[in-house]
Design an enzyme around this catalytic site. Structure first.
Site, PDB file in Angstrom:
ATOM      1  N   HIS A 592       0.896  -1.172   0.000  1.00 48.68           N
ATOM      2  CA  HIS A 592       0.000   0.000   0.000  1.00 48.68           C
ATOM      3  C   HIS A 592       0.928   1.214   0.000  1.00 48.68           C
ATOM      4  CE1 HIS A 592      -3.395  -2.610   0.941  1.00 48.68           C
ATOM      5  NE2 HIS A 592      -2.687  -3.132   1.921  1.00 48.68           N
ATOM      6  N   THR A 618       1.743  -8.485  -1.881  1.00 47.87           N
ATOM      7  CA  THR A 618       0.508  -9.214  -1.560  1.00 47.87           C
ATOM      8  C   THR A 618      -0.757  -8.353  -1.595  1.00 47.87           C
ATOM      9  OG1 THR A 618       0.992  -8.793   0.760  1.00 47.87           O
ATOM     10  CG2 THR A 618       1.650 -10.944  -0.125  1.00 47.87           C
ATOM     11  N   GLU A 619      -0.600  -7.025  -1.532  1.00 46.27           N
ATOM     12  CA  GLU A 619      -1.798  -6.161  -1.443  1.00 46.27           C
ATOM     13  C   GLU A 619      -1.543  -4.831  -2.142  1.00 46.27           C
ATOM     14  OE1 GLU A 619      -3.088  -5.706   2.632  1.00 46.27           O
ATOM     15  OE2 GLU A 619      -2.539  -7.759   3.138  1.00 46.27           O
ATOM     16  N   LEU A 620      -1.020  -4.890  -3.353  1.00 44.83           N
ATOM     17  CA  LEU A 620      -0.540  -3.668  -4.004  1.00 44.83           C
ATOM     18  C   LEU A 620      -1.683  -2.734  -4.389  1.00 44.83           C
ATOM     19  CD1 LEU A 620       1.709  -1.981  -5.350  1.00 44.83           C
ATOM     20  CD2 LEU A 620       1.429  -3.408  -7.381  1.00 44.83           C
TER      21      LEU A 620
END
Length: 741
Positions: A592, A618-620
């Site tokens: 993030h 993993t959570e771009l």
């Protein structure tokens, strides 16, 4: 750093049938200003009343002649409601606006929220937060928000809620309309950007402390013998460069953490440019324990983080960060702060410069070709040997098998446009909330795996691999209340039951698990169950499902802005777990990120790469109000990932408007139009497909260099045209593929 939301839990769509929207400007709320009394309105667990004034005439309607109150409220969810079933259509974006205030019970300010209660034909219920505002007892405030429904609801009710029991909610108007399309961004004007030029005045201190001033009553002077080399992250951005002067600013008599050297830079910044921050910093010997040093910006008195580093010794440390300004400020100051009162601070070679992203992209393209492609020789048998040389070969890659995935949610997949885009453009998935413990067991013993099962079913049918996110979450605020109330013995039992229940049910189905999310930012389980619990979670998970790769997962690893989760701290954390026998199989960097700078991200990956474990983003997600800048941010992150040998996959944290955990980060607008960031994403995916054509040589072979994945080859001779499919596995050695024609 995740979907802490049940917010905006609607979904996305591709195109809309304009024929069905007959009332662009009409509110789907009936009697929105109470001109018809309280008709069509009712109380949700409370009474409602109509007023032309209240509070001895002090409260009057701001618009029209009347307002309504929700009164005798005994629960925070009590409020005024209206059913809008049949008037609200799926896959359309709606805008809600309301004028609200609060009254009574000595409460002067409180959240007021507009919420949709949606019931599906199968009686599944959903609560969607569509707008909220901080309301006061002094004046009317406007609340605004947007929403979209993915599925076909059998019943929809909108209601206001939020303030504590005993406080009335007053509403003057509530309107819901089909939202106008947001006009697309125009590219920011960066033509004359002076890339690589330091905007700091007298950075080399040739003129003493000119251009600098002390923030607070500290003292500035100039010292010598600081490093003459430019810090590595800046060097990678700048290319050939002059050396530093060897002079530094010495800051003494600091009596507050915020005191340090400062400069005004208001006139020097351009909107929408990404600026890199670089300096060497050091602290005096008076410190007890590690100290944070931060390059900060005050943008119209708002703190903006330009990078920070933890310093625990007498050496010079590199500080690197970045920032971007998207609204015209009137006053911008840069200052260096952080160490405790009484600790001297030294700063050398502070640079702030605009980054030329395109220049680095050229290097990353070459690097990606080196590490992601392999030499491939197609060896044909069955060709007429005389006609070999006239045989034409056309090779087209159909799919690159490098994992590029996305986060999805249960309600997203009711929207067929969302589901189509997902299945077409991603080969991995992760569930935003539906596998988290607070979702699968909101109350003790009340298990809900239905959502996850249905999502897994969609993925399996489309041969999409899945990550299991997450078994536990170590941040206190994301632990459900019933777990917090357990004693140590019962908590240990609950943890064991969670592991057994989840990993037995889904054995072999999730390729990865994030075992205990965000351990660098929380320690709920460790604080209650002791230091061994973290390693034991990994060990037990591995015993229950040996096929799954077990990940650590955390945020702000790669951006230089959080000393709790620097690459060095993450490495030590992983080594500690491994020392306790935890089978850590992968490193998750959430991603993030704001205003990403390639060399800063790459520096973190280089450090983490020394552990030899696969690294995944993993959570771009990236965020900018300007879609072109958002596209650039996304390109920075995807290119850095593909060009780095330690990265094995990238997961986006969503892609559809209204279903992201961050504002201004979507690639597809709510009603299905691809925005500039989405177009860039798809063009990068096209770039990462290898195509080639030519003629078979006299050995009956055709050679090319390509990415791993699935290919189609067409062989055209004078006599026939044959089409075959072949697969290139990941690898670095040359590959011979035999093809029988």
């Amino acid at each position: 750093m995740e979907n802490l939301l049940t917010i905006d839990a609607g979904n996305h769509s591709e195109t809309i049938n304009q024929g069905c929207v007959s009332t662009e400007d009409e509110s789907i709320i009936t009697n929105p200003q109470f001109d018809d009394g309280l008709n069509n309105w009712s109380g949700r667990g409370c009474k409602i009343a109509l007023h032309d004034s209240m509070g001895d005439g002090k409260i009057l309607p701001k618009s029209g002649k009347f307002f309504a109150s929700a009164t005798e409220r005994t629960q925070s969810w009590n409020g005024i409601q209206q059913e809008i079933t049949g008037r609200v259509q799926r896959k359309l974006i709606y805008e809600v606006t309301a004028l609200v205030r609060i009254f009574g019970n000595n409460v002067t300010s409180s959240d007021v929220r507009a919420t949709l209660w949606v019931q599906a034909p199968d009686l599944r219920e959903q609560y969607i937060s569509i707008a909220k505002v901080q309301a006061t007892d002094k004046d009317w405030v406007q609340m605004q928000g947007k929403f979209l429904l993915n599925g076909s609801p059998s019943k929809v009710v909108v209601y206001l809620e939020g303030p504590p029991p005993g406080t009335d909610i007053l509403v003057n108007t509530l309107v819901i309309k089909h939202a106008p399309k947001t006009p697309p961004s125009t590219p920011p004007d960066c033509e004359i950007a002076a890339f690589g030029v330091n905007i700091i005045e007298n950075s080399n201190l040739a003129n003493g402390t000119d251009g600098w001033f002390p923030l607070g009553n500290c003292t500035l002077s100039v010292g010598s013998s600081s490093p003459r080399i430019i810090p590595p992250m800046a060097r990678d951005s700048l290319g050939p460069h002059e050396s530093l002067s060897g002079r530094y600013l010495l800051v003494t008599n600091r009596t507050q953490t915020w005191m340090g050297p400062a400069q005004m830079i208001s006139e020097k910044l351009k909107l929408f440019l990404t600026y890199q921050v670089s300096a060497w910093v050091r602290i005096g010997s008076a410190s007890t324990g590690p100290q944070n040093v931060n390059v900060a910006l005050s943008v119209d008195n708002q703190w903006v983080n330009g990078g920070q580093v933890e310093v625990a010794d007498g050496r010079w440390h590199e500080i690197g960060g970045s920032f971007r300004i998207e609204k015209q400020p009137s006053k911008v100051m840069v200052y260096i702060q952080g160490p405790a009162s009484g600790v001297d601070l030294m700063v050398a070679g502070l640079q702030i410069f605009a980054v030329d992203r395109q220049a680095r992209f050229k290097y990353l393209r070459r690097q990606t070709d080196k590490i992601r492609k392999r030499d491939i020789t197609l060896k044909f048998s069955g060709l007429d040997s005389i006609g070999n040389l006239g045989t034409l070969v056309r090779v087209r890659q159909i799919q690159n098998d490098f994992p590029i995935g996305t986060c999805i949610s249960r309600n997203n997949i009711d929207n067929e446009d969302f589901a189509d885009f997902f299945v077409k453009h991603f080969n991995w998935a992760v569930f935003g909330n539906e596998l988290k413990w607070y979702w699968t067991e909101p109350q003790q013993g009340n298990l809900n795996y239905k959502d996850a099962d249905e999502m897994l079913d969609l993925c399996q049918k489309n041969k999409i691999d899945t990550r299991g996110h997450c078994i536990f979450w170590d941040v206190d605020g994301n632990v459900q209340q019933w777990i917090k109330s357990l004693n140590k013995t019962d908590l240990m039992t609950a943890v064991q039951n969670r592991l057994n229940g989840l990993l037995t049910r889904y054995k072999g189905k999730f390729r990865h698990y994030d075992v205990n999310n965000e351990m660098l930012h929380g320690s709920f389980y460790q604080d209650r169950l002791g230091k061994d619990i973290r390693a034991n979670m990994f060990k037990t998970a591995h015993q229950l499902d040996p096929s799954a790769t077990l990940f650590v997962n955390d945020y702000h690893i790669e951006d230089g802005c959080d000393t709790r989760s620097s690459p060095e701290k993450y490495i030590q954390h992983i080594l500690d777990l491994q020392q306790q026998g935890a089978p850590v199989g992968g490193i998750g960097i959430q991603g993030h990120i704001d205003s990403p700078v390639g060399p800063i991200v790459c520096s973190a990956l280089d450090k983490l790469g020394t552990l030899g474990l696969p690294i995944w983003f993993t959570e771009l997600d990236v965020s900018s109000t300007n879609e072109y800048v958002r596209a650039d941010d996304l390109e920075v992150m995807l290119r850095e990932a593909l060009a780095h040998p330690a990265i094995d996959g990238v997961m986006l944290w969503g892609f559809w408007e209204l279903f992201m955990s961050r504002e201004n980060s979507h690639l597809v607008n709510a009603e299905g139009d691809l925005n500039e960031a989405g177009k860039r994403f798809l063009s990068l995916k096209q770039e990462w497909l290898s195509h080639s054509h030519g003629y078979v040589d006299e050995q009956g072979q055709f050679s090319f260099r390509g990415f791993s994945g699935t290919y189609n080859v067409e062989i055209v001779t004078l006599a026939k045209k044959v089409s075959k499919t072949f697969v290139v596995d990941k690898g670095d050695s040359s590959l011979v593929v035999s093809i029988d024609v």
